[in-house]
Write a protein that holds these residues in place. Structure first.
Motif, PDB file in Angstrom:
ATOM      1  N   THR A 207      19.863  47.046  11.994  1.00  0.00           N
ATOM      2  CA  THR A 207      20.275  45.672  11.758  1.00  0.00           C
ATOM      3  C   THR A 207      21.123  45.671  10.501  1.00  0.00           C
ATOM      4  OG1 THR A 207      18.328  44.683  12.795  1.00  0.00           O
ATOM      5  CG2 THR A 207      19.435  43.356  11.146  1.00  0.00           C
TER       6      THR A 207
ATOM      7  N   ALA B 245      17.533  36.632  17.543  1.00  0.00           N
ATOM      8  CA  ALA B 245      17.052  37.949  17.129  1.00  0.00           C
ATOM      9  C   ALA B 245      16.257  38.536  18.288  1.00  0.00           C
ATOM     10  CB  ALA B 245      16.185  37.851  15.880  1.00  0.00           C
TER      11      ALA B 245
ATOM     12  N   SER C 242      18.336  42.388  14.734  1.00  0.00           N
ATOM     13  CA  SER C 242      19.283  41.319  14.974  1.00  0.00           C
ATOM     14  C   SER C 242      20.689  41.885  15.007  1.00  0.00           C
ATOM     15  CB  SER C 242      19.191  40.242  13.894  1.00  0.00           C
ATOM     16  OG  SER C 242      20.157  39.246  14.133  1.00  0.00           O
TER      17      SER C 242
ATOM     18  N   ALA D  49      16.888  37.430   9.471  1.00  0.00           N
ATOM     19  CA  ALA D  49      16.574  37.088  10.863  1.00  0.00           C
ATOM     20  C   ALA D  49      15.440  37.951  11.380  1.00  0.00           C
ATOM     21  CB  ALA D  49      17.809  37.256  11.740  1.00  0.00           C
TER      22      ALA D  49
ATOM     23  N   THR E 286      13.216  37.686  22.891  1.00  0.00           N
ATOM     24  CA  THR E 286      14.225  37.037  22.076  1.00  0.00           C
ATOM     25  C   THR E 286      13.545  35.992  21.206  1.00  0.00           C
ATOM     26  OG1 THR E 286      14.684  35.429  23.820  1.00  0.00           O
ATOM     27  CG2 THR E 286      16.080  37.397  23.745  1.00  0.00           C
TER      28      THR E 286
END
Length: 151
Positions: free
Chosen positions: A49, A38, A2, A56, A27
């Protein structure tokens, strides 16, 4: 992963800039730690990330639904194609008509050069809707009507 993309369009654009392109990129709309998009990738590369966005990643990983942006054969899905051609040219497993079930193999799909199948239970499924002249169009369009852009 993410990066906190606020919209599907932002996430799509980021995915399209990756070189080499991932084999599969989806996605996922997530709510943790705030509503955003994300991304899941099938690629040899790794992407970091930020720690505050890890929830996420967990939400996307446990979800059973994704929206495929990159997948094998996506570049061959342009113009008007029959359902059979879509299945032969790409890794899409099924083409369905929203609320009606599977589309027949000889039905024409006007792709609009924008195809975003759903990734469900390990398969890519293109959802379509009826259009003029007995054809179909992908349910998701490149430029959705304003009433639907926030859904």
């Amino acid at each position: 992963m993410s990066l906190g993309h606020a919209t599907l369009a932002e996430a799509d654009h980021w995915i399209q800039t990756l070189a080499p392109a991932p084999v599969l990129a989806c996605t996922h709309l997530v709510r943790e730690p705030f509503p955003h998009v994300a991304i899941s990738l099938l690629t040899a590369h790794t992407f970091a990330t930020a720690p505050d966005l890890e929830p996420a990643v967990a939400a996307a990983a446990t979800g059973q639904f994704g929206r495929a942006v990159r997948f094998p054969g996506v570049e061959r899905l342009t113009g008007a194609l029959t359902v059979s051609e879509i299945l032969q040219r790409s890794s899409i497993a099924r083409v369905e008509v929203l609320g009606s079930g599977p589309a027949t193999p000889d039905t024409i799909v006007e792709t609009g050069d924008f195809v975003r199948p759903q990734f469900r239970d390990g398969e890519l499924i293109l959802i379509t809707t009826p259009a003029a002249g007995g054809t179909l169009v992908p349910f998701e369009t490149r430029n959705p009507t304003p009433c639907c852009t926030d859904h």
